[in-house]
Design a protein around this motif. Sequence first.
Motif, PDB file in Angstrom:
ATOM      1  N   GLY A  85      -7.921   7.494   1.770  1.00 53.82           N
ATOM      2  CA  GLY A  85      -8.750   6.880   2.193  1.00 53.82           C
ATOM      3  C   GLY A  85      -9.483   7.498   3.623  1.00 53.82           C
ATOM      4  O   GLY A  85     -10.390   7.366   3.916  1.00 53.82           O
ATOM      5  N   GLU A 115       0.732  -1.398   0.027  1.00 58.86           N
ATOM      6  CA  GLU A 115      -0.078   0.010   0.040  1.00 58.86           C
ATOM      7  C   GLU A 115       0.843   1.349   0.020  1.00 58.86           C
ATOM      8  O   GLU A 115       1.846   1.315   0.814  1.00 58.86           O
ATOM      9  CB  GLU A 115      -0.749   0.023   1.385  1.00 58.86           C
ATOM     10  N   TRP A 138     -13.159  11.169   6.038  1.00 55.61           N
ATOM     11  CA  TRP A 138     -13.567  11.190   7.330  1.00 55.61           C
ATOM     12  C   TRP A 138     -13.541  12.411   8.261  1.00 55.61           C
ATOM     13  O   TRP A 138     -14.256  12.656   8.968  1.00 55.61           O
ATOM     14  CB  TRP A 138     -13.191   9.850   7.847  1.00 55.61           C
ATOM     15  N   ARG A 150      -5.611   6.875  11.809  1.00 52.22           N
ATOM     16  CA  ARG A 150      -4.685   6.108  11.020  1.00 52.22           C
ATOM     17  C   ARG A 150      -3.387   6.553  11.502  1.00 52.22           C
ATOM     18  O   ARG A 150      -2.258   5.649  11.660  1.00 52.22           O
ATOM     19  CB  ARG A 150      -4.911   6.747   9.676  1.00 52.22           C
ATOM     20  N   GLU A 189      -2.203   6.567  -1.006  1.00 51.03           N
ATOM     21  CA  GLU A 189      -3.705   5.830  -0.976  1.00 51.03           C
ATOM     22  C   GLU A 189      -4.373   5.796   0.463  1.00 51.03           C
ATOM     23  O   GLU A 189      -5.239   6.039   0.846  1.00 51.03           O
ATOM     24  CB  GLU A 189      -3.523   4.481  -1.290  1.00 51.03           C
ATOM     25  N   SER A 190      -3.582   5.435   1.443  1.00 49.69           N
ATOM     26  CA  SER A 190      -3.927   5.172   2.925  1.00 49.69           C
ATOM     27  C   SER A 190      -4.201   6.566   3.316  1.00 49.69           C
ATOM     28  O   SER A 190      -5.330   6.419   4.002  1.00 49.69           O
ATOM     29  CB  SER A 190      -2.535   4.956   3.499  1.00 49.69           C
TER      30      SER A 190
END
Lengths: 334, 281
Positions: A104, A96, A108, A287, A100-101
């Motif tokens: 995503g 990954e 939110w 995250r 991208e992480s």
Amino acid sequence: MYLDYVIRRFGIMVLIFALAVTINFALPRLSPGDPVEQQLSQLMASSGGQVGDVRAMVESYRQRFGLDQPVWRQYLDYWAMVLSLDLGFSLANYPERVGESIAGAMPWTLGLLGMATLISFAAGTLLGGLLAWPRAPRWLGWFAAPFMVLSAIPYFLIGVILLFLGAIVYRIFPAGGGFPFELTPRADWATVSGILWHATLPALSIVLAQIGAWAIGMRGMLVSVLGEDHIVLAEAKGLTQRRIFLWYAVRNALLPQLTKLALTLGHLVSGAILVEVIFSYPGMGYRLYQAIQSKDYFVVQGIVLILSLSIAVTMFILDLLYPLIDPRITNRRN
Amino acid sequence: MGPALARLFRGNPALVAGATILGALALAALLGPLLVDPVAAQVGSVPPRRPPSAAHWLGTDAQGRDVLTVMALATPQTLKIGLVAGLISLTVGVTLGLVAGFLGGLVDTVVRTASDVMMTIPGVAILVLVAANVRSMTVDLMAVIVAGLSWMVAARAIRAQTLSVRERGYVQVARLNGLGGLRLVFVEVLPNLLPYIAASFVIAVGQAMLATIGLEALGLGPQTELTLGMTIFWAQFYGAVIRGMWWWWGPPILALALIFVGLLLTSAGLDRVSNKRLGGP
């Protein structure tokens, strides 16, 4: 005049960004030892060696860092990498990409923080305005007192208490996550209500903590506006109280509130990050927490960089909007 | 000193309440460690996961520690981080603010821009990077790191006040009398800024503690030491909220909430004092 102002503000934004990139570049190099090997060996130690082809990763990262190059060259390369939005790979979920992480998680955080800030800004500003208004009912002061106390307490501490009350004692709200497990996201009512349902408690902890702060600022500002001549004139003209309050008092007291919004943006984001951790909300904060726990250094670095950049850009946009609300601002030197 | 102090507190309920709360906490932090047996704060020293009882007034946590003992030992550590970080950032902030306000020109521009830029970047984000690069975190190191990101409020406030004090009559007179440079700053300007310095200190302590518990909640705090923030982190880490162990996370949250409310009231009270003295709005 406006151009001067825009250039100055743009300069500040560039400075913030440059500082963030430089700190990102310098910190791992200032700490003793080989940054790549250190990060990977820490990762190995904590995950029992199951991180895939480590040797290939070390090699690829050493090349990326270009540790054989002179420092100024490394610095320039780092800038090139950042500007092409290439933030490298996640160490914990190897294939990954960091970009991208983050992509995503970003919506939110934006949704949660944006909604919570909007609600608390509107409610707090109105409350503070009414508190300074001589004709406001007396009970309003008692109503506002708890918010003033809550404004001193960090958001995520309020979050822990709300989580306990709302999800454990009274099982009304979900205890974590951003979305019901059993649903697949679609553009329908079930999806939207599921998202809102999960966002209620985290948003409420931010709102409860912020209302008081906005109210205190607005009250102070409105008291000084109410002493000005144009209010006396408006009263002499026989305008309705409602009109004087909204269009003559509140409107003029609003600008410092917006300035404060820009100044506290960093504080807001820091607070929201921790609220996400408490509620396992799938945004940037959670995250970041996961990345710290799994020693995923490149994700940590990437999130810090993106956070600083987005705050710098938001500040710049707010700065561009002020003069449209209050033309005096471009004339002020200080 | 006595009457002056009484005058300071009279008619200022916020300052009285704030000072009382902080004073009580400081007293508890000083006496607490003397009254408990530190062995009960070690992992596995008492039966784990017990709700409050006669033997363990605040229950025990999932790792077998007595929560009351942990609280008694953690509160002084957290207050220490706040005070040390607050002192460091106050020293840096006041120095920069005085120099910038007094000299003006290029120095002023640099200091002002630097503090604007630093205020914008989310503090926790930068701290995360610093902390992630430190091998083992300690309470003292934590204080130093946090101080690096909380000097800006003091610098801005002191700079603004220096600008106004600099133009006052008595400073002008002193300047005409041949007093110059550092002496002018320290003899004429600095004493008149004391109320602002006191207010800045309270704010700096608050910001430092906020940054500290933020780092700790993310798991970047001193892992082997007892602080209020680390207690909350472990409680969160072992799912104390979900498991209904309110006696584990409740006390540290209550203590922190009291500290922050005490700081807010004190700073509101000091604000009133300094506005009265210098004739502000």
